[in-house]
Design a protein around this motif. Structure first.
Motif, PDB file in Angstrom:
ATOM      1  N   LEU A 198       0.864  -1.176   0.000  1.00 32.67           N
ATOM      2  CA  LEU A 198       0.000   0.000   0.000  1.00 32.67           C
ATOM      3  C   LEU A 198       0.902   1.228   0.000  1.00 32.67           C
ATOM      4  N   SER A 199       0.963   1.917  -1.098  1.00 35.55           N
ATOM      5  CA  SER A 199       1.831   3.079  -1.231  1.00 35.55           C
ATOM      6  C   SER A 199       0.999   4.339  -1.433  1.00 35.55           C
ATOM      7  N   GLN A 200       1.132   5.294  -0.494  1.00 37.78           N
ATOM      8  CA  GLN A 200       0.400   6.565  -0.551  1.00 37.78           C
ATOM      9  C   GLN A 200      -1.077   6.288  -0.807  1.00 37.78           C
ATOM     10  N   CYS A 201      -1.609   5.389  -0.007  1.00 33.24           N
ATOM     11  CA  CYS A 201      -2.961   4.882  -0.238  1.00 33.24           C
ATOM     12  C   CYS A 201      -3.917   5.264   0.890  1.00 33.24           C
ATOM     13  N   LEU A 202      -3.491   5.137   2.143  1.00 30.35           N
ATOM     14  CA  LEU A 202      -4.379   5.367   3.277  1.00 30.35           C
ATOM     15  C   LEU A 202      -4.828   6.819   3.371  1.00 30.35           C
ATOM     16  N   GLU A 203      -3.991   7.735   2.876  1.00 31.03           N
ATOM     17  CA  GLU A 203      -4.289   9.162   3.030  1.00 31.03           C
ATOM     18  C   GLU A 203      -5.501   9.621   2.223  1.00 31.03           C
ATOM     19  N   TYR A 204      -5.864   8.891   1.166  1.00 30.12           N
ATOM     20  CA  TYR A 204      -6.859   9.393   0.213  1.00 30.12           C
ATOM     21  C   TYR A 204      -8.117   8.529   0.174  1.00 30.12           C
ATOM     22  N   HIS A 205      -8.409   7.817   1.283  1.00 30.35           N
ATOM     23  CA  HIS A 205      -9.614   7.002   1.348  1.00 30.35           C
ATOM     24  C   HIS A 205     -10.363   7.304   2.640  1.00 30.35           C
ATOM     25  N   ILE A 217       3.790  -0.632   3.776  1.00 31.82           N
ATOM     26  CA  ILE A 217       2.989   0.587   3.697  1.00 31.82           C
ATOM     27  C   ILE A 217       3.911   1.796   3.625  1.00 31.82           C
ATOM     28  N   SER A 218       3.624   2.698   2.721  1.00 34.44           N
ATOM     29  CA  SER A 218       4.324   3.983   2.670  1.00 34.44           C
ATOM     30  C   SER A 218       3.294   5.094   2.652  1.00 34.44           C
ATOM     31  N   GLY A 219       3.655   6.227   3.258  1.00 34.78           N
ATOM     32  CA  GLY A 219       2.740   7.353   3.325  1.00 34.78           C
ATOM     33  C   GLY A 219       3.477   8.624   3.681  1.00 34.78           C
ATOM     34  N   PHE A 220       2.726   9.699   3.801  1.00 33.43           N
ATOM     35  CA  PHE A 220       3.302  10.998   4.129  1.00 33.43           C
ATOM     36  C   PHE A 220       3.242  11.228   5.636  1.00 33.43           C
ATOM     37  N   ASN A 221       4.349  11.704   6.180  1.00 35.35           N
ATOM     38  CA  ASN A 221       4.487  11.926   7.611  1.00 35.35           C
ATOM     39  C   ASN A 221       4.016  13.347   7.951  1.00 35.35           C
ATOM     40  N   PRO A 222       3.013  13.504   8.841  1.00 35.26           N
ATOM     41  CA  PRO A 222       2.554  14.859   9.189  1.00 35.26           C
ATOM     42  C   PRO A 222       3.579  15.651   9.993  1.00 35.26           C
ATOM     43  N   PHE A 223       4.468  14.952  10.720  1.00 34.67           N
ATOM     44  CA  PHE A 223       5.501  15.630  11.489  1.00 34.67           C
ATOM     45  C   PHE A 223       6.759  15.766  10.637  1.00 34.67           C
ATOM     46  N   SER A 224       6.648  16.592   9.611  1.00 34.80           N
ATOM     47  CA  SER A 224       7.746  16.781   8.670  1.00 34.80           C
ATOM     48  C   SER A 224       7.562  18.117   7.985  1.00 34.80           C
TER      49      SER A 224
END
Length: 254
Positions: free
Chosen positions: A96-103, A125-132
């Motif tokens: 799951l790459s950059q997937c959880l953020e947009y569902h 799983i890969s995604g964007f880190n909010p603490f960045s």
């Protein structure tokens, strides 16, 4: 903490080029995935989402690789990724790459992945880190209508909690790409900046990658302890003989 379930709709990525520096993000994710792909053995691999389907996973020994998405490029099965049309315990690896953020319901996506994975199967799983730096750019005006900030960024710790509740064992947690990912930003490509972040700002990488494995604890049957029934034994009462002798003497005197 905001609930994971949300029905807010925003722009969704269909291709890596939809992101600023999308090809750079994809190449870095593939570089981080490369050491883990040879460890994933089996027959079937699922790539959930169109972005996952565009990743190069040729180093994996799993030959049958299928991208599942409702639309997009390189899709093998057209379906919603939170309602997978596959049997339970039938998949060896899931990406799951950059997937959880947009569902709308990311936790349900993880439950479906857990259902289809075999015991011992891998999930990446890969995604964007909010603490960045990318997460901070989410605070800019009108950013919610632009990719990648149109999605909801979940912290790696929160995603790990979800995986832990489902019964996964976290194997790896990596952070990389220390940049705001804004258009025109090239800070992440400077070698001195990368060395500085590697030593001092590693947890603040704009992209995270989690590797986990499904663990199923087998039930250990408890064997009944059978005891053979034995005949009861009676212990001899002490001083019984003395009483009989005393009674006999009394009768003699009479």
């Amino acid at each position: 903490m905001k609930p994971a379930l949300s029905f807010l709709q925003g722009p969704k990525p269909l291709d890596w080029q939809d992101f600023p520096h999308g090809d750079y993000i994809r190449c870095d994710i593939e570089r981080k995935m490369a050491p883990w792909l040879p460890r994933m053995f089996g027959y079937h691999m699922l790539k959930l989402g169109s972005l996952s389907g565009q990743l190069d996973t040729s180093k994996s020994p799993i030959k049958h690789q299928v991208c599942v998405a409702p639309f997009g490029k390189h899709v093998g099965v057209y379906a919603e990724i939170d309602e997978l049309p596959f049997a339970e315990n039938s998949v060896d690896a899931c990406i799951l790459s950059q997937c959880l953020e947009y569902h709308s319901d990311p936790h349900h996506i993880l439950r479906e992945a857990h259902r289809t994975l075999i015991p011992g199967g891998y999930i990446l799983i890969s995604g964007f880190n909010p603490f960045s730096l990318t997460g901070l750019a989410h605070l800019l005006p009108f950013s919610s209508q632009k990719l990648p900030w149109s999605g909801r960024f979940f912290t790696p710790a929160r995603v790990k909690d979800w995986l832990d509740l489902l019964g996964f064992e976290i194997i790896a947690d990596e952070r990389f790409i220390h940049s705001s990912l804004a258009r025109g930003s090239r800070l992440s490509r400077f070698a001195p900046w990368r060395r500085f972040c590697k030593h001092y700002l590693r947890p603040m990488g704009s992209v995270y990658m989690l590797v986990a494995r499904k663990r199923v604890t087998p039930l250990t049957p408890i064997k009944p302890k059978w005891h053979a029934r034995t005949r009861p034994t009676f212990a001899q009462v002490k001083n019984a003989g003395l009483r009989q002798t005393r009674d006999h003497k009394c009768e003699s005197h009479d």
